[in-house]
Design a protein around this motif. Sequence first.
Motif, PDB file in Angstrom:
ATOM      1  N   GLU A 263       1.052   4.194  -2.861  1.00  0.00           N
ATOM      2  CA  GLU A 263       0.866   5.606  -2.509  1.00  0.00           C
ATOM      3  C   GLU A 263       2.062   6.444  -2.963  1.00  0.00           C
ATOM      4  O   GLU A 263       1.898   7.544  -3.500  1.00  0.00           O
ATOM      5  CB  GLU A 263       0.655   5.754  -1.008  1.00  0.00           C
ATOM      6  CG  GLU A 263      -0.687   5.228  -0.543  1.00  0.00           C
ATOM      7  CD  GLU A 263      -0.826   5.211   0.965  1.00  0.00           C
ATOM      8  OE1 GLU A 263       0.059   5.731   1.673  1.00  0.00           O
ATOM      9  OE2 GLU A 263      -1.832   4.663   1.441  1.00  0.00           O
TER      10      GLU A 263
ATOM     11  N   GLN B 221       0.832  -1.203   0.000  1.00  0.00           N
ATOM     12  CA  GLN B 221       0.000   0.000   0.000  1.00  0.00           C
ATOM     13  C   GLN B 221       0.865   1.251   0.000  1.00  0.00           C
ATOM     14  O   GLN B 221       0.604   2.208  -0.743  1.00  0.00           O
ATOM     15  CB  GLN B 221      -0.933   0.005   1.215  1.00  0.00           C
ATOM     16  CG  GLN B 221      -1.863   1.201   1.250  1.00  0.00           C
ATOM     17  CD  GLN B 221      -2.817   1.263   0.069  1.00  0.00           C
ATOM     18  OE1 GLN B 221      -3.238   0.242  -0.460  1.00  0.00           O
ATOM     19  NE2 GLN B 221      -3.142   2.458  -0.358  1.00  0.00           N
ATOM     20  N   ARG B 222       1.919   1.266   0.795  1.00  0.00           N
ATOM     21  CA  ARG B 222       2.817   2.425   0.828  1.00  0.00           C
ATOM     22  C   ARG B 222       3.524   2.627  -0.506  1.00  0.00           C
ATOM     23  O   ARG B 222       3.721   3.763  -0.935  1.00  0.00           O
ATOM     24  CB  ARG B 222       3.838   2.268   1.950  1.00  0.00           C
ATOM     25  CG  ARG B 222       3.242   2.438   3.319  1.00  0.00           C
ATOM     26  CD  ARG B 222       4.264   2.277   4.394  1.00  0.00           C
ATOM     27  NE  ARG B 222       3.656   2.405   5.712  1.00  0.00           N
ATOM     28  CZ  ARG B 222       4.271   2.123   6.836  1.00  0.00           C
ATOM     29  NH1 ARG B 222       5.527   1.726   6.833  1.00  0.00           N
ATOM     30  NH2 ARG B 222       3.649   2.269   7.978  1.00  0.00           N
TER      31      ARG B 222
ATOM     32  N   HIS C  71       1.945   6.939  -6.670  1.00  0.00           N
ATOM     33  CA  HIS C  71       0.910   7.919  -6.999  1.00  0.00           C
ATOM     34  C   HIS C  71       1.413   9.343  -6.750  1.00  0.00           C
ATOM     35  O   HIS C  71       1.207  10.242  -7.580  1.00  0.00           O
ATOM     36  CB  HIS C  71      -0.352   7.643  -6.188  1.00  0.00           C
ATOM     37  CG  HIS C  71      -1.476   8.576  -6.468  1.00  0.00           C
ATOM     38  ND1 HIS C  71      -2.175   8.564  -7.654  1.00  0.00           N
ATOM     39  CD2 HIS C  71      -2.002   9.570  -5.728  1.00  0.00           C
ATOM     40  CE1 HIS C  71      -3.086   9.519  -7.622  1.00  0.00           C
ATOM     41  NE2 HIS C  71      -3.001  10.147  -6.463  1.00  0.00           N
TER      42      HIS C  71
END
Length: 64
Positions: A13, A9-10, A16
């Motif tokens: 992110e 997830q990190r 992004h």
Amino acid sequence: MSDRDTIRQRTLEAAHLQAIENNPLSPEQVEMFAMFDRQGWSAEKQRAYILERAKVAGASQAAE
């Protein structure tokens, strides 16, 4: 959420945010982070790998 899920997830992110800053990750960088995830590399091992790649790239550019 497992540690691997958190790391994944990190990474998403961070990718992004890089894209928002108009500096998206290259396909090679995306693959490198996927490799880290697949192989379960520690943060220390990842950092050492990235620093070594940067050192080699810098030496290559200096030689040109």
